[in-house]
Design an enzyme around this catalytic site. Structure first.
Site: not given
Ligand code: NDP
Length: 282
Positions: A71, A92, A107, A130-133
């Site tokens: 990504k 994405n 997303d 969360g702090a991911g993609g």
């Protein structure tokens, strides 16, 4: 009688690719709307990403999705980025526009589209776990959709602080990072709670994000990015406390609808796409 055996191509580049159900959802929409298009699910290793994108260009693909781990890396192979993809820093969905490959991020847009079936996020305060993609995409789109304040809860302080700073600097919303050291109680006054971590994903389906379920109030909307299984333990707990919920299938369908709009121009039937995913019995 004239024939046209040349089908417009779309698809996905990911590694691993085998467990990604997007192909079933998108091809169901193509069939339903009578489009002779195809969606090819491809396993592409990181070192082959540039060649895969060049191949898509050479074959005139109308666009494609990129999933883990491509990504961010795919950006180097594209000709431009959409506005929110630039803020999020990840892509994405790639769209061929006037011979150029433009990177978009659906997303978070898909998440907000699904959320809007339940509530308008504008004016609310949100908690993002969360702090991911996925969390980055969801948090940025919530902010652009009018959420006024975001609390980013994450184990890794570096990732959480980076995301909170990004929101505050690049969007009209304000965001703060909250460390995730022990059970997190959702603050009163929160309108939207989102699990954007990977906790609860198959096969660890009994896992649930470490939040105090008794802090969930009936006027909160609780959303989960996990689509496998769709009815996560978190959503079950939220429903038991009277909250309205949005599941990860809705997010997946939402981003598919937006991707199809980018590629084909049609407004695809979200119910047909959701049913195609349900038929897979995830
Ligand atoms: P990343 O690997 O980028 O991020 C994972 C996040 O989960 C990080 O914030 C990580 O925290 C956190 N995390 C992992 N394990 C735990 C744990 N045990 N306790 C607390 N936090 C944890 O993944 P993505 O953001 O790309 O994806 C996350 C999930 O979102 C995936 O499982 C996927 O299923 C879902 N998703 C759903 C989509 C849909 O359309 N429904 C679309 C995209 C993703 P830390 O930073 O501290 O490591």
């Amino acid at each position: 009688m004239s024939h046209d055996f040349l089908q417009p191509l779309t698809g996905s580049f990911a590694c691993p690719a085998a467990e990604n159900p997007t192909v079933a959802m998108i091809e169901a929409a193509f069939r339903h709307h009578g489009l002779p298009w195809r969606y090819i699910n491809c396993e592409v290793a990181p070192e082959d990403l540039g060649a895969a994108v060049a191949g898509a260009r050479a074959m005139g693909w109308r666009g494609f999705n990129c999933s883990i781990p491509h990504k961010v890396a795919v950006i180097d192979h594209l000709d431009g980025l959409g506005d929110s993809a630039r803020i999020i820093g990840a892509v994405n969905t790639i769209v061929a526009r006037d011979g150029k490959l433009i990177g978009e991020n659906t997303d978070g847009k898909g998440f907000v589209r699904a959320l809007r079936q339940i509530c308008d996020p504008a004016g609310h305060r949100a908690v993002v776990l969360g702090a991911g993609g996925a969390a980055r995409a969801v948090a940025v789109e919530l902010a652009l959709a009018g959420v006024t304040h975001l609390t980013i809860v994450n184990r890794s302080a570096a990732r959480g602080e980076t995301l909170a700073r990004l929101i505050t600097e690049k969007t009209p919303a304000e965001a703060v990072y909250h460390p995730w050291d022990g059970t997190f109680a959702i603050p009163a006054g929160t309108g939207i709670v989102v699990n954007a971590t990977s906790v609860g994903l198959y096969p660890d389906v009994e896992a649930t994000p470490d939040i105090d379920h008794d802090s969930l109030q009936p006027d909160m909307v609780v959303a989960d990015g996990i689509h496998n299984p769709p009815r996560t333990r978190l959503l079950q707990a939220a429903q038991a406390r009277g909250c309205r919920t949005a599941d990860g299938l809705g997010m997946l369908v939402g981003q598919g609808v937006i991707g199809l709009k980018y590629w084909t121009g049609i407004d695809a039937d979200a119910e047909v796409m959701r049913q195609a995913l349900l038929d897979l019995d995830l």
